[in-house]
Design a protein around this motif. Structure first.
Motif, PDB file in Angstrom:
ATOM      1  N   VAL A 129      33.152 -10.006 -75.674  1.00  0.00           N
ATOM      2  CA  VAL A 129      33.630 -11.393 -75.635  1.00  0.00           C
ATOM      3  C   VAL A 129      32.547 -12.375 -76.046  1.00  0.00           C
ATOM      4  N   SER A 130      31.276 -11.970 -76.012  1.00  0.00           N
ATOM      5  CA  SER A 130      30.217 -12.895 -76.418  1.00  0.00           C
ATOM      6  C   SER A 130      29.882 -12.754 -77.895  1.00  0.00           C
ATOM      7  N   SER A 131      29.667 -11.526 -78.403  1.00  0.00           N
ATOM      8  CA  SER A 131      29.311 -11.376 -79.818  1.00  0.00           C
ATOM      9  C   SER A 131      30.237 -10.465 -80.610  1.00  0.00           C
ATOM     10  N   GLY A 132      31.032  -9.641 -79.970  1.00  0.00           N
ATOM     11  CA  GLY A 132      31.975  -8.779 -80.684  1.00  0.00           C
ATOM     12  C   GLY A 132      31.325  -7.501 -81.197  1.00  0.00           C
ATOM     13  N   PHE A 133      32.153  -6.605 -81.722  1.00  0.00           N
ATOM     14  CA  PHE A 133      31.692  -5.327 -82.260  1.00  0.00           C
ATOM     15  C   PHE A 133      32.098  -5.226 -83.719  1.00  0.00           C
ATOM     16  N   GLU A 134      31.349  -4.415 -84.464  1.00  0.00           N
ATOM     17  CA  GLU A 134      31.592  -4.286 -85.892  1.00  0.00           C
ATOM     18  C   GLU A 134      31.301  -2.865 -86.345  1.00  0.00           C
ATOM     19  N   LYS A 135      32.157  -2.334 -87.206  1.00  0.00           N
ATOM     20  CA  LYS A 135      31.938  -1.027 -87.837  1.00  0.00           C
ATOM     21  C   LYS A 135      32.058  -1.222 -89.333  1.00  0.00           C
ATOM     22  N   LYS A 136      31.215  -0.507 -90.063  1.00  0.00           N
ATOM     23  CA  LYS A 136      31.214  -0.625 -91.518  1.00  0.00           C
ATOM     24  C   LYS A 136      31.530   0.743 -92.108  1.00  0.00           C
ATOM     25  N   LEU A 137      32.481   0.785 -93.034  1.00  0.00           N
ATOM     26  CA  LEU A 137      32.844   2.016 -93.719  1.00  0.00           C
ATOM     27  C   LEU A 137      32.500   1.876 -95.198  1.00  0.00           C
ATOM     28  N   GLU A 138      32.068   2.978 -95.792  1.00  0.00           N
ATOM     29  CA  GLU A 138      31.764   3.008 -97.218  1.00  0.00           C
ATOM     30  C   GLU A 138      32.716   3.993 -97.892  1.00  0.00           C
ATOM     31  N   ILE A 139      33.172   3.640 -99.092  1.00  0.00           N
ATOM     32  CA  ILE A 139      34.066   4.509 -99.848  1.00  0.00           C
ATOM     33  C   ILE A 139      33.297   5.022-101.064  1.00  0.00           C
ATOM     34  N   THR A 140      33.264   6.347-101.233  1.00  0.00           N
ATOM     35  CA  THR A 140      32.576   6.963-102.363  1.00  0.00           C
ATOM     36  C   THR A 140      33.580   7.777-103.151  1.00  0.00           C
ATOM     37  N   GLY A 141      33.589   7.613-104.460  1.00  0.00           N
ATOM     38  CA  GLY A 141      34.487   8.382-105.324  1.00  0.00           C
ATOM     39  C   GLY A 141      34.985   7.535-106.481  1.00  0.00           C
ATOM     40  N   VAL A 142      35.183   8.158-107.611  1.00  0.00           N
ATOM     41  CA  VAL A 142      35.644   7.435-108.800  1.00  0.00           C
ATOM     42  C   VAL A 142      37.084   6.970-108.570  1.00  0.00           C
ATOM     43  N   GLY A 143      37.306   5.660-108.719  1.00  0.00           N
ATOM     44  CA  GLY A 143      38.646   5.092-108.543  1.00  0.00           C
ATOM     45  C   GLY A 143      39.035   4.851-107.097  1.00  0.00           C
ATOM     46  N   TYR A 144      38.162   5.192-106.140  1.00  0.00           N
ATOM     47  CA  TYR A 144      38.468   4.945-104.728  1.00  0.00           C
ATOM     48  C   TYR A 144      38.103   3.496-104.423  1.00  0.00           C
ATOM     49  N   ARG A 145      39.030   2.757-103.823  1.00  0.00           N
ATOM     50  CA  ARG A 145      38.755   1.360-103.498  1.00  0.00           C
ATOM     51  C   ARG A 145      39.655   0.896-102.355  1.00  0.00           C
ATOM     52  N   ALA A 146      39.309  -0.255-101.799  1.00  0.00           N
ATOM     53  CA  ALA A 146      40.086  -0.833-100.701  1.00  0.00           C
ATOM     54  C   ALA A 146      40.222  -2.328-100.924  1.00  0.00           C
ATOM     55  N   GLN A 147      41.330  -2.891-100.447  1.00  0.00           N
ATOM     56  CA  GLN A 147      41.502  -4.335-100.460  1.00  0.00           C
ATOM     57  C   GLN A 147      42.479  -4.730 -99.366  1.00  0.00           C
ATOM     58  N   VAL A 148      42.291  -5.954 -98.846  1.00  0.00           N
ATOM     59  CA  VAL A 148      43.168  -6.464 -97.801  1.00  0.00           C
ATOM     60  C   VAL A 148      44.273  -7.267 -98.475  1.00  0.00           C
ATOM     61  N   GLN A 149      45.527  -6.935 -98.153  1.00  0.00           N
ATOM     62  CA  GLN A 149      46.683  -7.665 -98.671  1.00  0.00           C
ATOM     63  C   GLN A 149      47.523  -8.126 -97.488  1.00  0.00           C
ATOM     64  N   GLY A 150      47.384  -9.386 -97.126  1.00  0.00           N
ATOM     65  CA  GLY A 150      48.131  -9.922 -95.991  1.00  0.00           C
ATOM     66  C   GLY A 150      47.710  -9.236 -94.700  1.00  0.00           C
ATOM     67  N   GLN A 151      48.651  -8.586 -94.032  1.00  0.00           N
ATOM     68  CA  GLN A 151      48.358  -7.880 -92.778  1.00  0.00           C
ATOM     69  C   GLN A 151      48.200  -6.378 -92.979  1.00  0.00           C
ATOM     70  N   ASN A 152      47.914  -5.950 -94.211  1.00  0.00           N
ATOM     71  CA  ASN A 152      47.737  -4.526 -94.520  1.00  0.00           C
ATOM     72  C   ASN A 152      46.416  -4.295 -95.229  1.00  0.00           C
ATOM     73  N   LEU A 153      45.859  -3.126 -95.008  1.00  0.00           N
ATOM     74  CA  LEU A 153      44.697  -2.678 -95.764  1.00  0.00           C
ATOM     75  C   LEU A 153      45.213  -1.662 -96.773  1.00  0.00           C
ATOM     76  N   GLN A 154      45.006  -1.939 -98.052  1.00  0.00           N
ATOM     77  CA  GLN A 154      45.492  -1.050 -99.105  1.00  0.00           C
ATOM     78  C   GLN A 154      44.312  -0.206 -99.589  1.00  0.00           C
ATOM     79  N   LEU A 155      44.477   1.118 -99.501  1.00  0.00           N
ATOM     80  CA  LEU A 155      43.424   2.056 -99.876  1.00  0.00           C
ATOM     81  C   LEU A 155      43.883   2.922-101.038  1.00  0.00           C
ATOM     82  N   ALA A 156      43.091   2.962-102.096  1.00  0.00           N
ATOM     83  CA  ALA A 156      43.332   3.881-103.213  1.00  0.00           C
ATOM     84  C   ALA A 156      42.322   5.007-103.038  1.00  0.00           C
ATOM     85  N   LEU A 157      42.790   6.179-102.597  1.00  0.00           N
ATOM     86  CA  LEU A 157      41.891   7.281-102.244  1.00  0.00           C
ATOM     87  C   LEU A 157      42.175   8.562-103.023  1.00  0.00           C
TER      88      LEU A 157
END
Length: 177
Positions: free
Chosen positions: A79-107
């Motif tokens: 409640v004071s500073s929050g928590f955070e996790k970071k993910l990395e995507i590795t691979g040709v053509g692999y990507r992520a983007q946020v679209q509205g209330q969804n996370l779109q992943l090309a894996l």
């Protein structure tokens, strides 16, 4: 004896903690969280912060002691500073983007994976190969990071997939003639 359990959890300024029976409720600038303590431990508010003590000297009570103290510390940190996790995507053509209330992943599948973002969690993609998950509940942030990683865990030959930032992948050698 629990070495972690002995230390009281300090309550920073701007955060209010209330103890009602076995329920610890914490309010801060980022939101409100509560946790119900096990019946084998006792919580009390002191000048130093919140002190957790076992009710008796049984092995079960002593094992709940340190865990309960850590859970209360996580509430206050969330409640004071929050928590955070970071993910990395590795691979040709692999990507992520946020679209509205969804996370779109090309894996690399024939279709994109759509992951609905739950309430209380913020997901950002500063780069197409980076996912930043943040929120006030440590368990929920870690669970969502694990669920996203599970869509395509890193494989040992080329290292392609979704991994935690800084995660070491044991690489294997390919076939030889």
């Amino acid at each position: 004896m629990s070495r972690i359990g002995k230390k009281p959890v300090p309550v920073p300024s701007g955060v209010t903690a209330t103890i009602n029976g076995q329920t610890v409720e914490v309010k801060g600038p980022k939101g409100t969280l509560s946790f119900v303590l096990n019946d084998l431990v006792l919580a009390e508010k002191t000048d130093d912060g919140i002190k957790i003590d076992p009710r008796d000297e049984s092995k079960r009570a002593r094992s709940m002691w340190g865990m309960s103290r850590t859970m209360v510390a996580n509430l206050i940190h969330g409640v004071s500073s929050g928590f955070e996790k970071k993910l990395e995507i590795t691979g040709v053509g692999y990507r992520a983007q946020v679209q509205g209330q969804n996370l779109q992943l090309a894996l690399g599948f024939s279709h994109d994976v759509l992951y609905p973002i739950p309430s209380g969690i913020q997901i950002q993609c500063p780069k197409p190969t980076e996912i930043l998950i943040s929120g006030i509940d440590k368990q929920q942030v870690g669970q969502i990071a694990a669920e996203i990683r599970e869509f395509r865990p890193p494989e040992p030959y080329k290292g392609k997939g979704v991994r935690y930032a800084g995660e070491y992948i044991a690489r294997k050698e390919g076939k030889k003639k």
